[in-house]
Design a protein around this motif. Structure first.
Motif, PDB file in Angstrom:
ATOM      1  N   SER A  55       0.668  -1.280   0.011  1.00 24.98           N
ATOM      2  CA  SER A  55       0.062  -0.164  -0.322  1.00 24.98           C
ATOM      3  C   SER A  55       1.004   1.264   0.206  1.00 24.98           C
ATOM      4  O   SER A  55       1.998   1.316   0.608  1.00 24.98           O
ATOM      5  N   LYS A  56       0.397   2.059  -0.783  1.00 23.12           N
ATOM      6  CA  LYS A  56       1.086   3.520  -0.814  1.00 23.12           C
ATOM      7  C   LYS A  56       0.652   4.443   0.276  1.00 23.12           C
ATOM      8  O   LYS A  56       1.234   5.469   0.468  1.00 23.12           O
ATOM      9  N   LEU A  57      -0.179   4.044   1.101  1.00 22.08           N
ATOM     10  CA  LEU A  57      -0.764   4.756   2.116  1.00 22.08           C
ATOM     11  C   LEU A  57       0.395   5.571   3.221  1.00 22.08           C
ATOM     12  O   LEU A  57       0.008   6.924   3.400  1.00 22.08           O
ATOM     13  N   GLY A 118      -7.055   8.974   3.189  1.00 18.66           N
ATOM     14  CA  GLY A 118      -6.045   8.416   2.199  1.00 18.66           C
ATOM     15  C   GLY A 118      -6.569   6.910   1.924  1.00 18.66           C
ATOM     16  O   GLY A 118      -6.594   6.440   1.008  1.00 18.66           O
ATOM     17  N   PHE A 122      -7.995   5.761  -1.416  1.00  9.86           N
ATOM     18  CA  PHE A 122      -7.538   4.288  -2.250  1.00  9.86           C
ATOM     19  C   PHE A 122      -8.621   3.511  -2.632  1.00  9.86           C
ATOM     20  O   PHE A 122      -8.561   2.701  -3.529  1.00  9.86           O
ATOM     21  N   ASN A 123      -9.416   3.252  -1.591  1.00  7.69           N
ATOM     22  CA  ASN A 123     -10.514   2.268  -1.617  1.00  7.69           C
ATOM     23  C   ASN A 123     -11.757   2.540  -2.444  1.00  7.69           C
ATOM     24  O   ASN A 123     -12.531   1.777  -2.505  1.00  7.69           O
ATOM     25  N   GLN A 124     -11.682   3.837  -2.778  1.00 10.95           N
ATOM     26  CA  GLN A 124     -12.763   4.518  -3.408  1.00 10.95           C
ATOM     27  C   GLN A 124     -14.367   4.332  -2.841  1.00 10.95           C
ATOM     28  O   GLN A 124     -15.139   3.491  -3.259  1.00 10.95           O
TER      29      GLN A 124
ATOM     30  N   HIS B 222      -9.183  -3.678  -0.431  1.00 13.23           N
ATOM     31  CA  HIS B 222      -9.619  -2.743   0.687  1.00 13.23           C
ATOM     32  C   HIS B 222      -8.844  -3.138   2.058  1.00 13.23           C
ATOM     33  O   HIS B 222      -8.435  -2.096   2.512  1.00 13.23           O
ATOM     34  N   HIS B 225      -5.203  -1.745   2.430  1.00 12.92           N
ATOM     35  CA  HIS B 225      -5.071  -0.286   2.629  1.00 12.92           C
ATOM     36  C   HIS B 225      -5.755   0.025   4.073  1.00 12.92           C
ATOM     37  O   HIS B 225      -5.175   0.674   4.881  1.00 12.92           O
TER      38      HIS B 225
END
Lengths: 183, 488
Positions: A55-57, A118, A122-124, B222, B225
């Motif tokens: 993840s880029k988070l 964020g 990312f997860n929309q 999901h 993240h």
């Protein structure tokens, strides 16, 4: 492409974490890209089984946290040394040591906001409609069942073949999901 | 064969670790057990309790209304004791909140998986305790409509707050602590709200839980993240919680008053906060596990562990009390020596000894395993700890102020009816929020508890016989061939 325009994709149901883990490895190795696993809880190691990148988070959070801290120091410097100078205990106007607590706190606040929003970005999410919600079977994804969905827009998708492939992975059931947006 | 024993897990079986959850080995049973609490028809007892808490909340409303009407003169404040129950209650409630963050964030970073059973409950307690705490700084200014002075916003006086004041640090620390706790709590709730959504029988429930679940569909893309976000929030909340109570202690320590002006305050306050907070969590959990029959999720082992933390932090607090006296003697400052002798033997000696017996002596019973796992004992000692920790803040605040530098200005401080009613009222606020929480929220982190069961591990030996054979080429020869054609 062989895919049917009215079909969103396929949904396969699995019984337990081990089944979905091994199934994900096979779907990954078969070269699918537009697919996903759905589980009631994060299954350990499933990211690797799916072949997902990290993840880029953390970068988002780092940038946000530093932004918050810089803004806090800037605010305190501007208020204390520029806009509203007050002599307190004969200390310099810009006594940065006293500004550390608020700098830290605002860094944490911005970092936390970056982390939550964020993640949602990312997860929309929020996304209240999704083709998978049409499936009654899929309601158990938040309870005790494990699913793999493959979208019909994947280049390797083939209506019959992919369904057979999913069934061969030990799925309890394979369901076709229609595309609610198709005319 | 069940992977879980039926016996309470308050002790270790030689050769194996005690399980985190007892008696449940199916994910569905965990879902049922937790959702049942929010889905069953409202029990009569809940209405009674909720009504009671709501009326106490009414007492808070009246007390605040009268305070705003009349001013802080209705409290027992005098000169020199300008800080009375308002700051005592504020520090008391903030301290209680800290245990929730410790359980949810610090134990998460330390990979203490036993925390998953109780973290939702403890985080809820944190948020409600911080709400109660925020009541006091808000109303103690008297003219509550001028509270915006503390925020750095342009105003008609062209004045700005003083960023060198610990009181302003406190404004930022506590409000940010409250905000981050809510974010952390909410992120944890999203998958569990989705569980409640998917089980909803009525449209209203489906809609309400659907909105707060944000359309969560358990996607592993999901979760990836999500888990990082949760880890980062834990990583941010950990230094935050330590900083918040340190900053609360700066309210005292940065001043010049003997008895307050000590460097031991930040760690001492943090230890005390965790101490009182764990006692409060233990009390609430003992009630909840009994009321909702959740003994297999809030297990004896949880309470045993909490009692150990209470014993540790109680002893740390006792060490801090002793060290304060040592420094007062070793420092040879006559004002400070006087402040501490006065604490233990002066007008407020009764408060001091209540504090010592509740905080230092009573938790020593937890050296015994029997006491740690015996619910009535645990409950009573935790009540004592909370009483003792309230008195600690009272002793620090009032004894130091009431005997300041000039004997001619000394005065004895006593609370008035309105001091007491405001404090009691905050328990109404706390209780009301708790009642609403247990009624409408998933009170256990369902997804997290499932994830720590042995069945959640895809490589657990119980799955060995089910694992498909490696390389069954012929079974997917056909689709792959078809794909190859399609790609060309």
């Amino acid at each position: 492409m062989a895919s049917d325009a009215k079909e969103w994709g396929l949904l396969a149901e699995f019984e337990n974490p081990a089944a979905i883990y091994h199934a994900c490895e096979r779907v990954r190795d078969a070269g699918f890209k537009k697919w996903d696993a759905h589980t009631p809880f994060p299954v350990h190691g499933l990211d690797d089984a799916m072949g997902l990148d990290r993840s880029k988070l953390p970068y988002v959070v780092l940038v946000m946290g530093l932004t918050g801290a810089c803004l806090a120091m800037l605010l305190q410097w501007w208020v204390s040394a520029v806009e509203y100078q007050m002599v307190i205990s004969a200390k310099p106007f810009f006594s940065w040591q006293a500004f550390v607590p608020i700098t830290f706190e605002l860094g944490v606040l911005f970092g936390a906001l970056g982390s939550v929003f964020g993640m949602l970005g990312f997860n929309q999410l929020p996304k209240f409609h999704h083709p998978l919600f049409q499936s009654a079977r899929f309601e158990r994804v938040t309870d005790d069942r494990f699913f793999i969905s493959i979208e019909s827009t994947d280049v390797r998708y083939e209506p019959e073949g992919t369904a057979q492939f999913l069934a061969s992975l030990g799925a309890l059931a394979v369901e076709r999901i229609g595309d609610p947006n198709a005319k | 064969m069940s992977a879980f024993p039926d016996y309470p897990n308050g002790y270790d079986v030689p050769g194996e670790r005690s399980p985190l959850v007892t008696k449940r080995d199916k994910f569905h049973e965990i879902t049922e057990d937790v959702c049942r609490v929010a889905e069953m028809p409202t029990p009569k007892g809940w209405y009674l309790l909720f009504g009671f808490c709501l009326s106490i909340l009414g007492v808070l409303g009246i007390s605040i209304g009268y305070l705003v009407w009349q001013g802080t003169g209705i409290w027992g404040l005098n000169n020199p004791v300008g800080w009375g129950w308002a700051i005592v209650n504020f520090v008391f409630w903030v301290g209680i909140g800290h245990a929730g963050t410790l359980i949810s964030a610090i134990l998460y970073l330390f990979r203490q998986k036993w925390r998953t059973g109780i973290n939702r409950f403890a985080e809820a307690m944190t948020i409600f305790a911080v709400m109660c705490a925020l009541v006091f700084p808000t109303i103690h200014v008297g003219r509550v409509w001028l509270l915006y002075y503390v925020f750095p916003i342009p105003n008609q006086m062209a004045a700005w707050p003083n960023f060198r004041s610990p009181l302003l640090w406190d404004v930022f620390a506590v409000s940010i602590y409250g905000s981050v706790s809510i974010l952390f709590w909410y992120v944890g709730l999203i998958p569990d709200f989705a569980t409640l959504r998917d089980r909803s029988k009525t449209t209203i429930r489906r809609f309400a839980y659907g909105i707060v679940a944000l359309g969560w569909r358990g996607s592993n893309r999901h979760w990836q993240h999500y888990e990082i976000a949760y880890l980062l929030l834990a990583g941010l909340a950990t230094p935050l919680v330590l900083s918040v109570h340190s900053i609360v202690s700066f309210d005292f320590a940065v001043s010049q008053l003997p008895g307050w002006h000590t460097t031991i305050f930040p760690p001492y306050f943090v230890a005390g906060a965790i101490f009182s907070g764990f006692a409060m969590v233990a009390n609430l959990i003992i009630i909840a596990r009994w009321a909702f029959k959740l003994e297999h999720i809030f297990t004896v082992r949880h309470l045993d562990n909490m009692a150990r933390v209470i014993l540790l932090t109680g002893s740390l607090v006792g060490y801090a009390y002793a060290m304060e006296f040592f420094i007062a003697w070793y420092g040879q400052n006559p004002n400070e020596s006087f402040a501490f002798i006065n604490r233990a033997f002066g007008n407020y000696a009764w408060a001091y000894w209540i504090m010592v017996s509740c905080n230092v002596i009573s938790p020593q019973i937890f050296w015994s395993r029997k006491a740690r796992t015996h619910m009535p004992t645990l409950f009573v000692v935790c009540i004592f700890v909370n009483i003792g920790m309230w008195f600690e803040r009272f002793v620090i605040t009032v004894t130091s102020l009431s005997r300041d530098f000039i004997p001619s200005s000394w005065a004895y401080y006593s609370p008035t009816f309105w001091d007491v009613s405001t404090f009691v009222g905050t328990f109404g606020l706390f209780g009301t929020m708790m009642c609403l929480f247990v009624r409408y929220f998933p009170i256990v982190a369902i997804a997290e508890v499932k994830a720590v069961t042995p069945a959640a591990d895809p490589h657990h030996p119980m799955y060995e016989q089910h694992a498909p054979e490696e390389h069954e080429e012929e079974t997917f020869d056909a689709p792959l061939a078809a794909v190859a054609e399609g790609a060309e």
